[in-house]
Write an enzyme that holds these catalytic residues in place. Structure first.
Site, PDB file in Angstrom:
ATOM      1  N   LYS A  11      38.165  43.873  27.391  1.00 51.21           N
ATOM      2  CA  LYS A  11      36.699  43.766  27.324  1.00 51.21           C
ATOM      3  C   LYS A  11      36.024  45.116  27.033  1.00 51.21           C
ATOM      4  O   LYS A  11      36.667  46.176  27.121  1.00 51.21           O
ATOM      5  CB  LYS A  11      36.194  43.167  28.638  1.00 51.21           C
ATOM      6  CG  LYS A  11      36.648  41.722  28.869  1.00 51.21           C
ATOM      7  CD  LYS A  11      35.998  41.137  30.130  1.00 51.21           C
ATOM      8  CE  LYS A  11      36.391  39.676  30.328  1.00 51.21           C
ATOM      9  NZ  LYS A  11      35.703  39.080  31.513  1.00 51.21           N
ATOM     10  N   TYR A  51      32.359  31.408  25.215  1.00 52.86           N
ATOM     11  CA  TYR A  51      32.054  31.157  26.627  1.00 52.86           C
ATOM     12  C   TYR A  51      31.210  29.893  26.826  1.00 52.86           C
ATOM     13  O   TYR A  51      30.574  29.755  27.877  1.00 52.86           O
ATOM     14  CB  TYR A  51      31.343  32.362  27.249  1.00 52.86           C
ATOM     15  CG  TYR A  51      32.292  33.482  27.653  1.00 52.86           C
ATOM     16  CD1 TYR A  51      33.302  33.262  28.596  1.00 52.86           C
ATOM     17  CD2 TYR A  51      32.171  34.754  27.128  1.00 52.86           C
ATOM     18  CE1 TYR A  51      34.166  34.276  28.981  1.00 52.86           C
ATOM     19  CE2 TYR A  51      33.033  35.784  27.514  1.00 52.86           C
ATOM     20  CZ  TYR A  51      34.024  35.532  28.448  1.00 52.86           C
ATOM     21  OH  TYR A  51      34.874  36.538  28.844  1.00 52.86           O
ATOM     22  N   ASN A 114      34.982  43.336  34.110  1.00 51.95           N
ATOM     23  CA  ASN A 114      36.272  43.252  34.814  1.00 51.95           C
ATOM     24  C   ASN A 114      37.477  43.383  33.868  1.00 51.95           C
ATOM     25  O   ASN A 114      38.534  42.841  34.121  1.00 51.95           O
ATOM     26  CB  ASN A 114      36.331  41.993  35.693  1.00 51.95           C
ATOM     27  CG  ASN A 114      36.198  40.711  34.888  1.00 51.95           C
ATOM     28  OD1 ASN A 114      36.095  40.746  33.668  1.00 51.95           O
ATOM     29  ND2 ASN A 114      36.216  39.583  35.576  1.00 51.95           N
ATOM     30  N   HIS A 117      40.001  39.420  29.913  1.00 52.43           N
ATOM     31  CA  HIS A 117      39.932  37.957  29.953  1.00 52.43           C
ATOM     32  C   HIS A 117      41.351  37.431  29.773  1.00 52.43           C
ATOM     33  O   HIS A 117      42.134  38.014  29.028  1.00 52.43           O
ATOM     34  CB  HIS A 117      39.064  37.416  28.807  1.00 52.43           C
ATOM     35  CG  HIS A 117      39.251  35.938  28.594  1.00 52.43           C
ATOM     36  ND1 HIS A 117      38.555  34.997  29.312  1.00 52.43           N
ATOM     37  CD2 HIS A 117      40.110  35.247  27.787  1.00 52.43           C
ATOM     38  CE1 HIS A 117      38.963  33.785  28.945  1.00 52.43           C
ATOM     39  NE2 HIS A 117      39.904  33.908  28.023  1.00 52.43           N
ATOM     40  N   GLU A 128      41.640  29.003  22.479  1.00 52.74           N
ATOM     41  CA  GLU A 128      41.133  30.376  22.369  1.00 52.74           C
ATOM     42  C   GLU A 128      41.887  31.166  21.302  1.00 52.74           C
ATOM     43  O   GLU A 128      41.289  31.964  20.569  1.00 52.74           O
ATOM     44  CB  GLU A 128      41.203  31.054  23.744  1.00 52.74           C
ATOM     45  CG  GLU A 128      40.231  30.418  24.736  1.00 52.74           C
ATOM     46  CD  GLU A 128      40.360  30.928  26.152  1.00 52.74           C
ATOM     47  OE1 GLU A 128      39.580  30.464  27.014  1.00 52.74           O
ATOM     48  OE2 GLU A 128      41.225  31.784  26.429  1.00 52.74           O
TER      49      GLU A 128
HETATM   50  P1  IDP Z   1      38.022  34.656  35.000  1.00 52.64           P
HETATM   51  O1  IDP Z   1      37.686  35.630  33.887  1.00 52.64           O
HETATM   52  O2  IDP Z   1      38.725  35.360  36.145  1.00 52.64           O
HETATM   53  O3  IDP Z   1      38.771  33.434  34.525  1.00 52.64           O
HETATM   54  P2  IDP Z   1      35.568  33.044  35.219  1.00 52.64           P
HETATM   55  O4  IDP Z   1      35.056  32.440  36.501  1.00 52.64           O
HETATM   56  O5  IDP Z   1      36.127  32.125  34.172  1.00 52.64           O
HETATM   57  O6  IDP Z   1      36.636  34.164  35.633  1.00 52.64           O
HETATM   58  O7  IDP Z   1      34.356  33.863  34.612  1.00 52.64           O
HETATM   59  C1  IDP Z   1      34.377  34.352  33.291  1.00 52.64           C
HETATM   60  C2  IDP Z   1      33.832  35.756  33.272  1.00 52.64           C
HETATM   61  O8  IDP Z   1      32.455  35.707  33.635  1.00 52.64           O
HETATM   62  C3  IDP Z   1      34.463  36.726  34.267  1.00 52.64           C
HETATM   63  O9  IDP Z   1      35.671  37.297  33.827  1.00 52.64           O
HETATM   64  C4  IDP Z   1      33.364  37.766  34.422  1.00 52.64           C
HETATM   65  O10 IDP Z   1      33.351  38.688  33.332  1.00 52.64           O
HETATM   66  C5  IDP Z   1      32.109  36.895  34.359  1.00 52.64           C
HETATM   67  N1  IDP Z   1      31.638  36.509  35.690  1.00 52.64           N
HETATM   68  C6  IDP Z   1      32.220  35.619  36.538  1.00 52.64           C
HETATM   69  N2  IDP Z   1      31.511  35.496  37.678  1.00 52.64           N
HETATM   70  C7  IDP Z   1      30.451  36.333  37.542  1.00 52.64           C
HETATM   71  C8  IDP Z   1      29.323  36.640  38.377  1.00 52.64           C
HETATM   72  O11 IDP Z   1      29.168  36.124  39.504  1.00 52.64           O
HETATM   73  N3  IDP Z   1      28.435  37.558  37.883  1.00 52.64           N
HETATM   74  C9  IDP Z   1      28.572  38.134  36.641  1.00 52.64           C
HETATM   75  N4  IDP Z   1      29.599  37.849  35.826  1.00 52.64           N
HETATM   76  C10 IDP Z   1      30.528  36.974  36.273  1.00 52.64           C
END
Ligand code: IDP
Length: 140
Positions: A11, A51, A114, A117, A128
């Protein structure tokens, strides 16, 4: 054991900090092989499409803005149980909850920024991968 392919994105928080090698090293150390890779700057339409499953979530707009805030590296990873293996080495979505030694624990900035992905099912992995790669761009 079956060889699988899964989809990964390094990312914008990681490309900004010049961590694409550090992330890839951790993926490779986890037994995953990079069989396709390209650095791209996603358009808003591409990020929104990617997304789309999250479009009702409150953070959707911010997530899309973040994902187009800089370049990303999209990758296809191959290996035994690649999907689950990648999810394991990524760590929990929120780096505060991620296990030591995982990419997100060691490198991520926040629950949004984070670092990586990774597909969460084989079905999503196939979708994807096809979203970003032509079959001939994947060299196993
Ligand atoms: P994952 O990436 O661990 O599978 P997901 O719940 O699918 O997690 O969420 C997709 C992405 O959305 C996350 O990797 C993160 O970048 C973002 N995200 C998830 N939860 C939050 C939040 O509470 N606040 C802001 N961004 C979030």
């Amino acid at each position: 054991m079956t060889t699988e392919r899964t989809f990964s994105i390094i990312k914008p928080d990681a490309t900004r900090r010049n961590l694409t090698g550090a992330v890839t090293k951790m993926l490779e150390a986890a037994g995953l092989r990079v069989v396709a890779s390209k650095r791209i700057h996603m358009t808003q339409e591409q990020a929104e499409g990617f997304y789309a499953v999250h479009k009702e979530r409150p953070f959707f707009g911010e997530l899309v803005s973040f994902m187009i805030s800089g370049p990303v590296v999209v990758q296809v990873l191959e290996g035994e149980n690649a999907m689950a293996r990648n999810r394991e080495v990524m760590g929990a979505t929120n780096p505060a909850n991620a296990e030591p030694g995982t990419i997100r624990k060691e490198l991520a900035e926040s629950i949004e920024a984070n670092t990586v992905h990774g597909s969460d099912s084989l079905e999503n992995a196939a979708t994807e991968i096809a979203y970003f790669f032509k079959p001939e761009e994947i060299v196993g």
